[in-house]
Design a protein around this motif. Structure first.
Motif, PDB file in Angstrom:
ATOM      1  N   ARG A  49       0.789  -1.231   0.000  1.00  0.00           N
ATOM      2  CA  ARG A  49       0.000   0.000   0.000  1.00  0.00           C
ATOM      3  C   ARG A  49       0.822   1.282   0.000  1.00  0.00           C
ATOM      4  N   TYR A  50       2.074   1.202   0.489  1.00  0.00           N
ATOM      5  CA  TYR A  50       2.857   2.418   0.654  1.00  0.00           C
ATOM      6  C   TYR A  50       4.265   2.234   0.090  1.00  0.00           C
ATOM      7  N   LYS A  51       4.964   3.352  -0.050  1.00  0.00           N
ATOM      8  CA  LYS A  51       6.355   3.313  -0.464  1.00  0.00           C
ATOM      9  C   LYS A  51       7.189   2.880   0.733  1.00  0.00           C
ATOM     10  N   CYS A  52       7.763   1.685   0.659  1.00  0.00           N
ATOM     11  CA  CYS A  52       8.514   1.126   1.782  1.00  0.00           C
ATOM     12  C   CYS A  52       9.877   0.626   1.320  1.00  0.00           C
ATOM     13  N   ARG A  53      10.838   0.744   2.201  1.00  0.00           N
ATOM     14  CA  ARG A  53      12.159   0.157   2.008  1.00  0.00           C
ATOM     15  C   ARG A  53      12.416  -0.756   3.201  1.00  0.00           C
ATOM     16  N   LEU A  54      12.810  -1.996   2.923  1.00  0.00           N
ATOM     17  CA  LEU A  54      12.992  -2.981   3.976  1.00  0.00           C
ATOM     18  C   LEU A  54      14.375  -3.609   3.884  1.00  0.00           C
ATOM     19  N   ILE A  55      14.990  -3.826   5.038  1.00  0.00           N
ATOM     20  CA  ILE A  55      16.206  -4.615   5.128  1.00  0.00           C
ATOM     21  C   ILE A  55      15.993  -5.683   6.196  1.00  0.00           C
ATOM     22  N   ARG A  56      16.916  -6.611   6.307  1.00  0.00           N
ATOM     23  CA  ARG A  56      16.774  -7.647   7.325  1.00  0.00           C
ATOM     24  C   ARG A  56      17.752  -7.400   8.472  1.00  0.00           C
ATOM     25  N   GLY A  57      17.396  -7.993   9.627  1.00  0.00           N
ATOM     26  CA  GLY A  57      18.236  -7.892  10.810  1.00  0.00           C
ATOM     27  C   GLY A  57      18.824  -9.227  11.198  1.00  0.00           C
ATOM     28  N   ASN A  58      19.479  -9.255  12.345  1.00  0.00           N
ATOM     29  CA  ASN A  58      20.113 -10.493  12.787  1.00  0.00           C
ATOM     30  C   ASN A  58      19.099 -11.572  13.133  1.00  0.00           C
ATOM     31  N   ARG A  59      17.895 -11.213  13.590  1.00  0.00           N
ATOM     32  CA  ARG A  59      16.910 -12.244  13.918  1.00  0.00           C
ATOM     33  C   ARG A  59      16.426 -12.963  12.657  1.00  0.00           C
ATOM     34  N   GLU A  60      16.279 -12.240  11.559  1.00  0.00           N
ATOM     35  CA  GLU A  60      15.935 -12.893  10.295  1.00  0.00           C
ATOM     36  C   GLU A  60      17.072 -13.818   9.855  1.00  0.00           C
ATOM     37  N   GLU A  61      18.306 -13.389  10.100  1.00  0.00           N
ATOM     38  CA  GLU A  61      19.444 -14.221   9.737  1.00  0.00           C
ATOM     39  C   GLU A  61      19.533 -15.463  10.612  1.00  0.00           C
ATOM     40  N   TYR A  62      19.126 -15.364  11.885  1.00  0.00           N
ATOM     41  CA  TYR A  62      19.050 -16.564  12.724  1.00  0.00           C
ATOM     42  C   TYR A  62      18.147 -17.613  12.079  1.00  0.00           C
ATOM     43  N   MET A  63      16.997 -17.165  11.579  1.00  0.00           N
ATOM     44  CA  MET A  63      16.042 -18.086  10.962  1.00  0.00           C
ATOM     45  C   MET A  63      16.603 -18.691   9.673  1.00  0.00           C
ATOM     46  N   LEU A  64      17.246 -17.867   8.867  1.00  0.00           N
ATOM     47  CA  LEU A  64      17.830 -18.354   7.611  1.00  0.00           C
ATOM     48  C   LEU A  64      18.958 -19.338   7.882  1.00  0.00           C
ATOM     49  N   ASN A  65      19.790 -19.046   8.861  1.00  0.00           N
ATOM     50  CA  ASN A  65      20.888 -19.955   9.198  1.00  0.00           C
ATOM     51  C   ASN A  65      20.360 -21.266   9.754  1.00  0.00           C
ATOM     52  N   HIS A  66      19.256 -21.197  10.498  1.00  0.00           N
ATOM     53  CA  HIS A  66      18.674 -22.432  11.036  1.00  0.00           C
ATOM     54  C   HIS A  66      18.132 -23.311   9.915  1.00  0.00           C
ATOM     55  N   ARG A  67      17.562 -22.696   8.887  1.00  0.00           N
ATOM     56  CA  ARG A  67      17.091 -23.482   7.743  1.00  0.00           C
ATOM     57  C   ARG A  67      18.252 -24.165   7.038  1.00  0.00           C
ATOM     58  N   LYS A  68      19.383 -23.494   6.979  1.00  0.00           N
ATOM     59  CA  LYS A  68      20.556 -24.062   6.295  1.00  0.00           C
ATOM     60  C   LYS A  68      21.283 -25.091   7.158  1.00  0.00           C
ATOM     61  N   ASN A  69      21.047 -25.049   8.473  1.00  0.00           N
ATOM     62  CA  ASN A  69      21.755 -25.947   9.390  1.00  0.00           C
ATOM     63  C   ASN A  69      20.752 -26.712  10.245  1.00  0.00           C
ATOM     64  N   PRO A  70      20.099 -27.709   9.664  1.00  0.00           N
ATOM     65  CA  PRO A  70      19.056 -28.443  10.404  1.00  0.00           C
ATOM     66  C   PRO A  70      19.575 -29.170  11.629  1.00  0.00           C
ATOM     67  N   ASP A  71      20.900 -29.385  11.721  1.00  0.00           N
ATOM     68  CA  ASP A  71      21.460 -30.060  12.893  1.00  0.00           C
ATOM     69  C   ASP A  71      21.618 -29.124  14.086  1.00  0.00           C
ATOM     70  N   GLU A  72      21.429 -27.830  13.860  1.00  0.00           N
ATOM     71  CA  GLU A  72      21.461 -26.886  14.973  1.00  0.00           C
ATOM     72  C   GLU A  72      20.296 -27.188  15.907  1.00  0.00           C
ATOM     73  N   LYS A  73      20.604 -27.422  17.158  1.00  0.00           N
ATOM     74  CA  LYS A  73      19.584 -27.866  18.102  1.00  0.00           C
ATOM     75  C   LYS A  73      18.987 -26.690  18.874  1.00  0.00           C
ATOM     76  N   TRP A  74      17.759 -26.357  18.544  1.00  0.00           N
ATOM     77  CA  TRP A  74      16.976 -25.428  19.352  1.00  0.00           C
ATOM     78  C   TRP A  74      15.947 -26.247  20.113  1.00  0.00           C
ATOM     79  N   THR A  75      15.774 -25.932  21.383  1.00  0.00           N
ATOM     80  CA  THR A  75      14.850 -26.695  22.218  1.00  0.00           C
ATOM     81  C   THR A  75      13.919 -25.743  22.963  1.00  0.00           C
ATOM     82  N   TYR A  76      12.883 -26.313  23.559  1.00  0.00           N
ATOM     83  CA  TYR A  76      11.951 -25.499  24.317  1.00  0.00           C
ATOM     84  C   TYR A  76      12.442 -25.283  25.741  1.00  0.00           C
ATOM     85  N   PHE A  77      13.626 -24.644  25.825  1.00  0.00           N
ATOM     86  CA  PHE A  77      14.125 -24.015  27.041  1.00  0.00           C
ATOM     87  C   PHE A  77      14.088 -22.514  26.793  1.00  0.00           C
ATOM     88  N   SER A  78      14.304 -21.735  27.829  1.00  0.00           N
ATOM     89  CA  SER A  78      14.199 -20.286  27.680  1.00  0.00           C
ATOM     90  C   SER A  78      15.233 -19.701  26.737  1.00  0.00           C
TER      91      SER A  78
END
Length: 286
Positions: free
Chosen positions: A57-86
């Motif tokens: 709807r509007y003129k927007c410029r977007l970049i990504r941050g480190n949290r988006e990169e965490y998600m991308l790196n996790h997709r590339k590294n399925p052996d990275e173990k994230w668990t339901y701890f805090s």
């Protein structure tokens, strides 16, 4: 010319919508979004939906941050173990609530941008720094002086630190709009800025906006995130209400307690009992 600049939403779609509406009421011409759209709060898909709607709807410029990169790196590294701890539960919850299309969208974004428009001086913007989404442009970072000296424009806008500020380096300026979703200081009010452009350059106007924090807190429960990252949730709720951040102090303390008990674990998978012990040892009232 008026540009609304927002960063560090951290899935807080309620604060995000509040800031957007506040900016639209002031008839901004464009939006710049500085990354870290997701993690820490519930329902990341709601924030992604807002981003796509704004971009449509509007003129927007977007970049990504480190949290988006965490998600991308996790997709590339399925052996990275994230668990339901805090220490990694919020990341795992966020990842499980993103689609492949969401991750592809993050992949399409750069970590920096250059704003150029006829009649106005150009400026650069980034999440962390122009070379790393994780670099914090804080006073104790000795690299900041070098970055600003070598900067080829007079303005650099960054995010990542969650601290709303403007610092001058001779004729150049480093500006941080603060955090929309997990703001530090200001009593937990959401933060963003509007850049006002004139023939003389750009002037920043900072805002601290009250929003429905209780609704954000309620979503930890309805989403189940409070059970998947219990201590992290308590720390974040305190931060949302007060602007006081004890999360990293708790993680450092929990990691030390874990090692003293003879358990050597990945820093992202510290058992929950040590986070509970750290909160008690730091005498935090959460």
């Amino acid at each position: 010319m008026k540009i609304a600049v927002m960063g560090d939403v951290h899935s807080n779609h309620i604060a995000f919508e509040t800031c957007i509406n506040h900016a639209l009421e002031r008839n901004v011409d464009e939006f710049i979004f500085l990354g870290d759209y997701i993690s820490d709060c519930a329902y990341p898909q709601k924030t992604i939906r807002i981003l796509h709607e704004m971009n449509r709807r509007y003129k927007c410029r977007l970049i990504r941050g480190n949290r988006e990169e965490y998600m991308l790196n996790h997709r590339k590294n399925p052996d990275e173990k994230w668990t339901y701890f805090s220490t990694s539960g919020s990341l795992l919850y966020t990842y499980e609530n993103l689609s492949g299309e969401d991750l592809d969208f993050f992949e399409s974004l750069d970590i920096k941008g250059l704003y150029e428009k006829d009649g106005f001086p150009p400026f650069r913007y980034c999440h962390g720094s122009l070379t790393s989404s994780r670099e914090a442009l804080v006073p104790e970072n000795k690299n900041v002086e070098v970055i600003m000296k070598e900067l080829d424009v007079d303005f650099l806008i960054g995010a990542h630190t969650h601290i709303q500020e403007s610092r001058s380096f001779g004729s150049k300026k480093l500006i941080n709009p603060g955090s929309v979703g997990i703001p530090l200081h200001n009593g937990g009010k959401s933060q963003y800025m509007i850049l006002h452009g004139t023939n003389n350059g750009w002037e920043e106007e900072f805002f601290q906006i009250a929003y429905d924090v209780d609704a954000v807190v309620k979503e930890y429960e309805t989403s189940g995130l409070d059970k998947k990252a219990p201590c992290w949730t308590r720390l974040n709720i305190h931060l949302l209400h007060t602007g006081e951040d004890f999360t990293y102090a708790c993680i450092q303390s929990a990691n030390q307690l874990c090692r003293e008990a003879g358990e050597c674990v990945n820093g992202l998978n510290i058992p929950e009992k040590y986070m509970e012990m750290a909160i008690k040892s730091l005498k935090l009232r959460l």
